[in-house]
Design a protein around this motif. Structure first.
Motif, mmCIF file in Angstrom:
data_model
loop_
_atom_site.group_PDB
_atom_site.id
_atom_site.type_symbol
_atom_site.label_atom_id
_atom_site.label_comp_id
_atom_site.label_asym_id
_atom_site.label_seq_id
_atom_site.Cartn_x
_atom_site.Cartn_y
_atom_site.Cartn_z
ATOM 1 N N VAL A 79 0.842 -1.188 0.000
ATOM 2 C CA VAL A 79 0.000 0.000 0.000
ATOM 3 C C VAL A 79 0.880 1.242 0.000
ATOM 4 O O VAL A 79 1.684 1.447 0.904
ATOM 5 C CB VAL A 79 -0.931 0.015 1.224
ATOM 6 C CG1 VAL A 79 -1.686 1.334 1.306
ATOM 7 C CG2 VAL A 79 -1.914 -1.151 1.153
ATOM 8 N N ASN A 80 0.718 2.055 -1.044
ATOM 9 C CA ASN A 80 1.401 3.341 -1.165
ATOM 10 C C ASN A 80 0.341 4.422 -0.965
ATOM 11 O O ASN A 80 -0.307 4.858 -1.912
ATOM 12 C CB ASN A 80 2.063 3.465 -2.539
ATOM 13 C CG ASN A 80 2.812 4.782 -2.734
ATOM 14 O OD1 ASN A 80 2.499 5.778 -2.091
ATOM 15 N ND2 ASN A 80 3.776 4.785 -3.629
ATOM 16 N N ALA A 81 0.122 4.820 0.295
ATOM 17 C CA ALA A 81 -0.928 5.790 0.597
ATOM 18 C C ALA A 81 -0.602 7.161 0.029
ATOM 19 O O ALA A 81 -1.505 7.947 -0.264
ATOM 20 C CB ALA A 81 -1.134 5.886 2.103
ATOM 21 N N ALA A 82 0.686 7.460 -0.138
ATOM 22 C CA ALA A 82 1.075 8.759 -0.682
ATOM 23 C C ALA A 82 0.493 8.975 -2.068
ATOM 24 O O ALA A 82 0.142 10.090 -2.448
ATOM 25 C CB ALA A 82 2.595 8.873 -0.742
ATOM 26 N N GLN A 83 0.376 7.907 -2.844
ATOM 27 C CA GLN A 83 -0.166 8.010 -4.185
ATOM 28 C C GLN A 83 -1.498 7.277 -4.330
ATOM 29 O O GLN A 83 -1.957 7.052 -5.448
ATOM 30 C CB GLN A 83 0.847 7.479 -5.205
ATOM 31 C CG GLN A 83 2.105 8.337 -5.290
ATOM 32 C CD GLN A 83 2.985 7.928 -6.467
ATOM 33 O OE1 GLN A 83 3.560 6.843 -6.469
ATOM 34 N NE2 GLN A 83 3.069 8.796 -7.445
ATOM 35 N N ALA A 84 -2.101 6.931 -3.206
ATOM 36 C CA ALA A 84 -3.444 6.344 -3.198
ATOM 37 C C ALA A 84 -3.541 5.100 -4.070
ATOM 38 O O ALA A 84 -4.473 4.940 -4.859
ATOM 39 C CB ALA A 84 -4.473 7.394 -3.635
ATOM 40 N N LYS A 85 -2.551 4.194 -3.917
ATOM 41 C CA LYS A 85 -2.536 3.019 -4.780
ATOM 42 C C LYS A 85 -1.875 1.857 -4.066
ATOM 43 O O LYS A 85 -1.337 1.995 -2.960
ATOM 44 C CB LYS A 85 -1.776 3.328 -6.064
ATOM 45 C CG LYS A 85 -0.284 3.613 -5.850
ATOM 46 C CD LYS A 85 0.387 4.082 -7.119
ATOM 47 C CE LYS A 85 1.873 4.361 -6.904
ATOM 48 N NZ LYS A 85 2.510 4.910 -8.123
ATOM 49 N N VAL A 86 -1.921 0.697 -4.700
ATOM 50 C CA VAL A 86 -1.194 -0.483 -4.240
ATOM 51 C C VAL A 86 -0.212 -0.871 -5.332
ATOM 52 O O VAL A 86 -0.588 -1.064 -6.498
ATOM 53 C CB VAL A 86 -2.149 -1.660 -3.945
ATOM 54 C CG1 VAL A 86 -1.361 -2.914 -3.606
ATOM 55 C CG2 VAL A 86 -3.092 -1.298 -2.798
ATOM 56 N N GLU A 87 1.058 -0.956 -4.958
ATOM 57 C CA GLU A 87 2.097 -1.334 -5.895
ATOM 58 C C GLU A 87 2.327 -2.841 -5.841
ATOM 59 O O GLU A 87 2.342 -3.433 -4.761
ATOM 60 C CB GLU A 87 3.406 -0.606 -5.578
ATOM 61 C CG GLU A 87 3.311 0.900 -5.712
ATOM 62 C CD GLU A 87 4.655 1.586 -5.512
ATOM 63 O OE1 GLU A 87 5.463 1.598 -6.459
ATOM 64 O OE2 GLU A 87 4.882 2.096 -4.408
#
Length: 568
Positions: A79-87
């Motif tokens: 979870v990459n909350a900074a970019q509102a996504k899951v990598e």
């Protein structure tokens, strides 16, 4: 998982997008530190060795929070909350995880007719053995209901669909039998307390295939049955709209309780959900999707269990009269011993600190600016002169007359606890985390996770144990706990729930570097999510531990090795 304020996320989003766009897929911007901090107990059976890391290059913006592993594809989901996504990372080479693509979350049509909005934020991810994955997604306005977005972990990132759940879905897990997803809907208030959604737990029946469920599969467990006198003792209800002066709720307890993290028993029948700020656990019957019980986690008596209460006294781990701290765990995991379920909690601590209401005060500020003073007996108690810097709550501790504070309540147990499934405390680690971190060479004791500075978290919540995972190695059961502030993974043998034994601590961090100015040299900062990968599922054939670090934006893999017979 302590939520990152939305204003901070959105303000950083344009910057972080530009930073990450400059990096080709699969590029790591920093290596493992050359000499990670490590210490082990005499005779320790295992140790941890950092072997590979993936770096987003984004500092202090929650670019790597929760991490999950899909064994069949040897993929890490971060979870990459900074970019509102899951990598999605390829972890087939554990020494060099590389990015494949992002999972789609925004713009997905949900079964209730809504669409995941453009400002939505990914908070958590879980995956079933067959590849059915689920992401907890917070709405652009966090007080609105959020979504669960479904995907195929073996796919290319396209969403399978979504369902609507409660406000601010913060953590999602899938039951061991794969039949249900369970999500803690935290229901945090608006910053000004104009709105405070009810906290709930959503239980979602999952299809047998890798596909999205219908909205009819979603059921909600709430807390209406625990209003008023029905609420068990020891559960903190405070700081709601009444205290903020913004309204009188019909269901004040339901608005006040904020589900944080979910553990499920081995039989997939019961979920145990931390209510972090309230210092409690909700017991949820998954078949009926109802809250069966709520129990308190109790407090740590600091007249018996030492801790460092000041950020201006170096290492000073000692006892204090009339001081207690709420355990307030973030993460919780369940495991089974001889047919009985036990719960391990990482007792981080958390507060209600909003523009509309804040409970935080320092002991030294009592009696000032309208605050009630400490009672005379407290002021005369052992250690009071040295506890002035400690952050405590103004919401608890007043005497019966309400004229002064006869007990000072701080935040966080600074320890790891084991409970029975009915809330009986079996064991905890006491002052061990602070003792170990203060006595290990190369460590700045109680340093923060963004800068290297000794003692600057002692007045707050110390090392802040946050994430916890359970794993078996050579027939022994271990708890792997991330220390959010000072960093690293602390390992305890919990095979015997009544006698947790320290095994090892490793910290892939260089205290000679400041992360804010030298990210590439600092290593891992701010471990948030942690997952154990069994040897049978691991790309190396050996057990691994994966850690997402929210401040350094790094995801690091640790090999579970045979211990080196030395400490440092």
């Amino acid at each position: 998982m302590t939520s990152t304020p939305r204003s901070r996320r959105l303000a950083a989003l344009a910057t972080t997008t530009a930073l990450c766009a400059a990096l080709p897929l699969g590029t790591a911007t920093a290596a493992l530190v050359t000499d990670p901090v490590q210490t082990s107990a005499p005779g320790a059976a295992i140790a941890l060795a950092p072997v590979g890391t993936y770096e987003t290059g984004v500092f202090d913006e929650s670019a790597a929070e929760i991490v999950e592993y899909y064994a069949a594809g040897e993929r890490l989901l971060v979870v990459n909350a900074a970019q509102a996504k899951v990598e999605v990372l390829d972890a087939s080479d554990a020494t060099a995880p590389t990015k494949l693509f992002d999972l789609q979350t925004t713009g997905v049509a949900a079964s209730d007719g809504t669409t995941v909005d453009a400002g939505a934020v990914a908070n958590s991810v879980a995956v079933r053995e067959d590849g059915l994955g689920v992401i907890a997604v917070e709405a652009d306005d966090k007080t609105d209901n959020g979504w669960l977005v479904f995907f195929d972990a073996a796919g290319d990132g396209a969403a399978l669909g979504a369902v609507r759940v409660g406000a601010l879905p913060d953590m999602v897990t899938i039951t061991p039998d794969g039949s249900r997803a369970v999500v803690a809907n935290e229901g945090e208030p608006a910053e000004d307390y104009s709105v405070d959604p009810e906290g709930t737990v959503s239980v979602v029946d999952l299809p047998a295939s890798v596909s999205a469920p219908a909205q009819s599969a979603v059921r909600s467990a709430g807390f209406h049955a625990f209003e008023g006198a029905a609420l068990p003792g020891g559960i903190r209800v405070y700081g709601g709209r009444v205290d903020a002066g913004t309204g009188t709720p019909t269901y004040p307890v339901s608005e006040n309780l904020e589900p944080e993290y979910v553990a499920v028993d081995q039989q997939s029948r019961t979920a145990y959900v931390t209510l972090q700020e309230a210092n409690g656990v909700a017991v949820v019957d998954l078949r009926s999707a109802s809250v069966r019980d709520v129990w308190s986690l109790g407090t740590v008596d600091r007249s018996k269990v030492p801790f460092d209460a000041s950020d201006r006294d170096g290492v000073a781990i000692r006892t204090y009269a009339n001081v207690r701290t709420f355990r307030q765990p973030d993460a919780i995991v369940a495991y089974q011993v001889r047919g009985a379920t036990y719960l391990v909690t990482a007792n981080e601590g958390d507060t209600r600190d909003w523009d509309g209401y804040s409970e935080e005060v320092r002991v030294g500020d009592l009696g000032k600016n309208g605050l009630k003073p400490a009672c005379d007996a407290v002021r005369a108690g052992d250690g009071f002169a040295n506890v002035g810097r400690l952050k405590i709550t103004k919401a608890d501790g007043l005497n019966a007359a309400g004229t002064c504070y006869d007990t000072l309540y701080g935040f966080g147990g600074r320890d790891i606890s084991v409970f029975t499934s009915d809330g009986t405390l079996v064991s905890d680690t006491g002052d061990q985390l602070e003792r170990i971190t203060s006595g290990t060479a190369g460590v700045l004791f109680n340093s923060d996770h963004g800068t290297s500075s000794a003692d600057n978290r002692s007045d707050d919540k110390g090392p802040e144990p946050e994430g916890v995972a359970i794993g078996k190695v050579n027939g022994r059961t271990y708890a792997f706990v991330g220390l959010e502030r000072v960093g690293g993974v602390m390992v305890h043998d919990v095979t015997d729930p009544a006698r947790p034994q320290f095994v090892t601590w490793v910290n892939n961090r260089s205290f000679a570097a400041n992360g804010s100015s030298d990210l590439a040299a600092a290593g891992d900062l701010g471990p948030e999510g942690i997952t154990f990968i069994a040897g049978d599922d691991s790309p190396t054939g050996r057990p691994l531990v994966a850690v997402g670090n929210e401040v350094s934006g790094s995801t690091t893999l640790f090999d579970v090795t045979k211990a080196v017979r030395r400490g440092r």
